[in-house]
Scaffold this active site. Structure first.
Site, mmCIF file in Angstrom:
data_model
loop_
_atom_site.group_PDB
_atom_site.id
_atom_site.type_symbol
_atom_site.label_atom_id
_atom_site.label_comp_id
_atom_site.label_asym_id
_atom_site.label_seq_id
_atom_site.Cartn_x
_atom_site.Cartn_y
_atom_site.Cartn_z
ATOM 1 N N TYR A 150 0.829 -1.218 0.000
ATOM 2 C CA TYR A 150 0.000 0.000 0.000
ATOM 3 C C TYR A 150 0.858 1.261 0.000
ATOM 4 C CZ TYR A 150 -4.021 -2.961 1.255
ATOM 5 O OH TYR A 150 -4.997 -3.919 1.270
ATOM 6 N N LYS B 244 3.454 -15.222 2.795
ATOM 7 C CA LYS B 244 3.375 -16.024 1.559
ATOM 8 C C LYS B 244 4.814 -16.325 1.169
ATOM 9 C CE LYS B 244 0.886 -17.764 -1.811
ATOM 10 N NZ LYS B 244 0.066 -18.981 -1.615
ATOM 11 N N ASP C 76 -3.113 -17.952 2.266
ATOM 12 C CA ASP C 76 -4.295 -18.643 1.712
ATOM 13 C C ASP C 76 -4.804 -19.687 2.699
ATOM 14 O OD1 ASP C 76 -1.805 -19.709 1.181
ATOM 15 O OD2 ASP C 76 -2.319 -20.536 -0.764
ATOM 16 N N ASP D 227 -5.241 -6.506 6.210
ATOM 17 C CA ASP D 227 -6.453 -5.788 5.823
ATOM 18 C C ASP D 227 -7.564 -6.807 5.524
ATOM 19 O OD1 ASP D 227 -8.169 -3.838 5.017
ATOM 20 O OD2 ASP D 227 -7.105 -3.303 3.177
ATOM 21 N N ASP E 274 -10.811 -8.218 8.293
ATOM 22 C CA ASP E 274 -12.236 -8.111 7.943
ATOM 23 C C ASP E 274 -12.901 -9.483 8.006
ATOM 24 O OD1 ASP E 274 -12.237 -5.418 7.559
ATOM 25 O OD2 ASP E 274 -13.158 -5.500 5.569
#
Ligand code: NAD
Length: 353
Positions: free
Chosen positions: A142, A187, A219, A243, A247
């Site tokens: 980001y 990852k 994942d 992020d 959620d």
């Protein structure tokens, strides 16, 4: 003790929910002999209306002089036509950047009495759920270099060892005070940044020998959260993965009006806010659930002010209110009477012991 608290009520339901949180905090002050000194500051849409800027300099300066910041929410349809940088929500990014708030702490807590709101099978969340997600907030994809050239676009994902170390320390410290288990999510089978992440987290873990460390690929972590959420205590991860996972985890608990968050920097300084927005559809009607903001205050007592007994008294007061059947409209399932924002605040304040 005496504490200086900056208060940004913001827009929409912000003022209503923050007022109830302050009521509860003052009750804690009374019972435990602390003095909370509040400075009310402007940010968001109301700041645009009153000063022409979404984040006035005066607000930033006063936040920097406080022990902690409480924020309601910002934004609303009135300001939706403004260009990106002028919008109320941009004030949040300004606050995080200027106050150097590099980690976002989001508990996904499910109270047993509200288990019907959980979208997962009841046996998966029996006895409630209590996970903390520690998300790196100021690095990664980001914030990396980015550009678009004709039909090509690119975002760089970058991390330095220092950025990973400081967030890892925060996760281990939180785990030490809980169930002593950190799951680091990356990852590392594909990304260089993740390989540095995994190596650095392992190094930091050596300073916390009583905390168990596991690693999961992102994942797999997304899958584990819905098939076996109770395996987690503290999850630490980089900005974008955090992020998405925070959620996912918070929605497992079923209600947006219940979930607090903290953004922390160095020396335990922090900004505390509910995860939801300004809910313009119900603003000014006494319908908003103040519990997310009240639980954010409990986080402030725990993480910034180190008042653990006091924080627990708020969590217990909320739990008791729910067991007593206190329900705002968003968490009502059966035929319980619907109460107002203010009534919920009064019941919780009355339950502080
Ligand atoms: P929202 O979270 O404000 O509302 C989503 C839905 O949840 C609405 O139906 C709302 O009524 C309900 N809801 C939210 N909080 C509630 C509470 N405490 N009690 C009961 N119901 C509640 O999200 P949105 O509608 O997408 O955004 C509204 C505005 O808030 C937008 O301007 C958005 O940019 C802004 N926003 C601000 C923040 C923030 O300040 N941190 C975060 C998210 C969105």
């Amino acid at each position: 003790m005496n504490f200086k608290i900056a208060v940004i009520k913001g827009d929409g339901i912000g003022p209503e929910i923050v007022d109830e949180a302050i009521k509860v905090l003052n009750k804690v002050g009374e019972k435990y002999y602390h003095n909370f000194e509040f400075t009310e500051l402007l940010a968001g849409g109301i700041a645009i209306d009153k000063t022409g800027h979404n984040l006035p300099e005066e607000t930033l300066e006063a936040c920097k002089k406080s022990n902690a910041v409480i924020l309601g929410a910002v934004g609303g349809p009135k300001w939706d036509s403004l260009p990106g940088n002028d919008r109320p929500e941009k004030a949040l990014l300004g606050l995080r950047k200027e106050l150097n708030l590099y980690s976002n702490i989001r508990p996904a807590m499910m109270f047993d009495v509200l288990k019907d709101a959980c979208p997962l099978k009841p046996e998966l969340v029996k006895g409630g759920l209590d996970i903390v997600i520690v998300r790196e907030l100021t690095g990664g994809i980001y914030f990396g270099k980015k550009f678009t050239k004709n039909d090509y676009a690119c975002d760089y994902m970058e991390y330095s060892k220092y950025e990973i170390e400081r967030i890892a320390h925060q996760a281990f410290k939180i785990a030490e005070a809980r169930n002593k288990h950190v799951t680091s999510v990356d990852k590392a089978n594909v990304l260089e940044t993740s390989r540095l992440w995994r190596k650095t987290v392992a190094e930091v873990s050596k300073s916390y020998p009583n905390v168990k460390l596991d690693n999961l690929y992102v994942d797999n972590a997304a899958m584990q959260l819905v098939i076996n959420p109770k395996q987690f205590d503290v999850i630490v991860t980089e900005n974008m993965f955090g992020d998405i996972l925070s959620d996912e985890a918070s929605m497992i608990t079923g209600s947006i009006g219940m979930l607090p968050s903290a953004s922390l920097g160095d020396n335990n300084f922090g900004m505390y806010e509910p995860i939801h927005g300004s809910a313009p559809d119900i603003a000014g009607q006494g319908k908003a659930n103040p519990i997310a903001t009240i639980l954010s205050i409990a986080m402030m007592l725990k993480y910034t002010l180190s008042l653990h007994k006091e924080a627990e008294s708020i969590e217990n007061a909320v739990k008791r209110a729910l067991e007593q059947g206190a329900r705002t409209a968003d968490i009502r399932k059966y035929e319980e009477k619907i109460i107002t924002t203010e009534e919920m605040g009064n019941i919780i304040a009355g339950n502080i012991e």
